[in-house]
Design a protein around this motif. Structure first.
Motif, PDB file in Angstrom:
ATOM      1  N   THR A   1      51.892  38.924  42.772  1.00 15.47           N
ATOM      2  CA  THR A   1      50.780  38.018  42.478  1.00 15.47           C
ATOM      3  C   THR A   1      49.465  38.654  42.916  1.00 15.47           C
ATOM      4  OG1 THR A   1      52.227  36.103  42.724  1.00 15.47           O
ATOM      5  CG2 THR A   1      49.862  35.696  42.858  1.00 15.47           C
ATOM      6  N   LEU A   2      49.442  39.252  44.080  1.00 16.25           N
ATOM      7  CA  LEU A   2      48.245  39.950  44.550  1.00 16.25           C
ATOM      8  C   LEU A   2      47.896  41.086  43.593  1.00 16.25           C
ATOM      9  CD1 LEU A   2      46.101  40.337  46.824  1.00 16.25           C
ATOM     10  CD2 LEU A   2      47.709  41.906  47.892  1.00 16.25           C
ATOM     11  N   THR A   3      48.892  41.831  43.157  1.00 16.11           N
ATOM     12  CA  THR A   3      48.665  42.949  42.238  1.00 16.11           C
ATOM     13  C   THR A   3      48.169  42.444  40.884  1.00 16.11           C
ATOM     14  OG1 THR A   3      50.406  44.174  43.380  1.00 16.11           O
ATOM     15  CG2 THR A   3      49.687  45.034  41.252  1.00 16.11           C
ATOM     16  N   ARG A   4      48.659  41.303  40.434  1.00 15.30           N
ATOM     17  CA  ARG A   4      48.177  40.713  39.183  1.00 15.30           C
ATOM     18  C   ARG A   4      46.666  40.437  39.297  1.00 15.30           C
ATOM     19  NH1 ARG A   4      51.609  36.587  38.792  1.00 15.30           N
ATOM     20  NH2 ARG A   4      53.129  38.005  37.903  1.00 15.30           N
ATOM     21  N   GLY A   5      46.237  39.906  40.434  1.00 11.57           N
ATOM     22  CA  GLY A   5      44.811  39.685  40.658  1.00 11.57           C
ATOM     23  C   GLY A   5      44.034  40.994  40.675  1.00 11.57           C
ATOM     24  N   LEU A   6      44.623  42.034  41.275  1.00  7.26           N
ATOM     25  CA  LEU A   6      43.993  43.364  41.254  1.00  7.26           C
ATOM     26  C   LEU A   6      43.796  43.831  39.821  1.00  7.26           C
ATOM     27  CD1 LEU A   6      45.865  45.374  44.022  1.00  7.26           C
ATOM     28  CD2 LEU A   6      43.429  44.937  43.915  1.00  7.26           C
ATOM     29  N   GLY A   7      44.836  43.660  39.007  1.00 10.82           N
ATOM     30  CA  GLY A   7      44.751  44.071  37.607  1.00 10.82           C
ATOM     31  C   GLY A   7      43.641  43.343  36.874  1.00 10.82           C
TER      32      GLY A   7
END
Length: 190
Positions: free
Chosen positions: A72-78
């Motif tokens: 989920t954190l990585t999705r926000g990064l993307g």
């Protein structure tokens, strides 16, 4: 010649004390910030804010139990990096490259959960080749990718103990090396 000491920051966990890595070690420069995230939406938002601090050549290591919110954190990064493609868990493909839709760096998202060894096992992923031009995020990378660079951001995500809301997470964000000595980690606060 000894490197200058990092400026004192009240959010530093070690409050200017030497890192166990030893004096003079580039990993001796350490900044830590503790955060509480109360929902998956807040985790996405944190990822978007973190993207604003990242640049090509940055390595982000995410550590936490299954379901902690690493992807989920990585999705926000993307989203914050404006990359192409849905950011999903790369558990079965090990790594995904998300090219930039603009002029920013691509996002390389790695899930090292199924990889047992250290950097040797990860050589086939060519992370050392990708790193200079990309933002590389590695879930489950502890003990496996530290040798890629002395400068990295480590994010530990833990479920909040004693909280009745299952979505609450406690994050410890640690910037290691000269790259993160001057970074404004406080920009991650909501």
């Amino acid at each position: 010649m000894e490197a200058p000491a990092a400026p004192h920051n009240p959010s530093d966990r070690n409050h200017g004390e030497p890192n166990p890595a030893g004096p003079g070690d580039p990993a001796d420069v350490r900044r830590t910030l503790e955060l509480t995230v109360t929902s998956p939406e807040a985790m996405l938002d944190l990822g978007r804010r973190l993207a604003g601090l990242l640049r090509a050549g940055d390595l982000v290591m995410l550590t936490g139990e299954l379901g902690a919110g690493k992807t989920t954190l990585t999705r926000g990064l993307g989203e914050g990096l404006n990359v192409r493609g849905a950011v999903t868990s790369p558990t079965f493909v090990i790594a995904r490259v998300h090219p930039s839709l603009g002029d920013g760096p691509p996002l390389v998202h790695v899930d090292a959960y199924r990889l047992g060894g250290g950097l040797d096992e990860m050589e086939d992923l060519d992370l050392d080749v990708s790193l200079p031009d990309s933002v590389v995020v590695v879930e489950w990378g502890e003990g496996k990718v530290e040798e890629l660079t002395e400068d990295r951001l480590q994010v530990l995500i833990a479920r909040a103990t004693g909280d009745t809301d299952d979505d609450v997470r406690r994050l410890t964000v640690t910037g290691l090396g000269e790259r993160w000595a001057e970074a404004d980690l406080d920009a991650l606060k909501a």
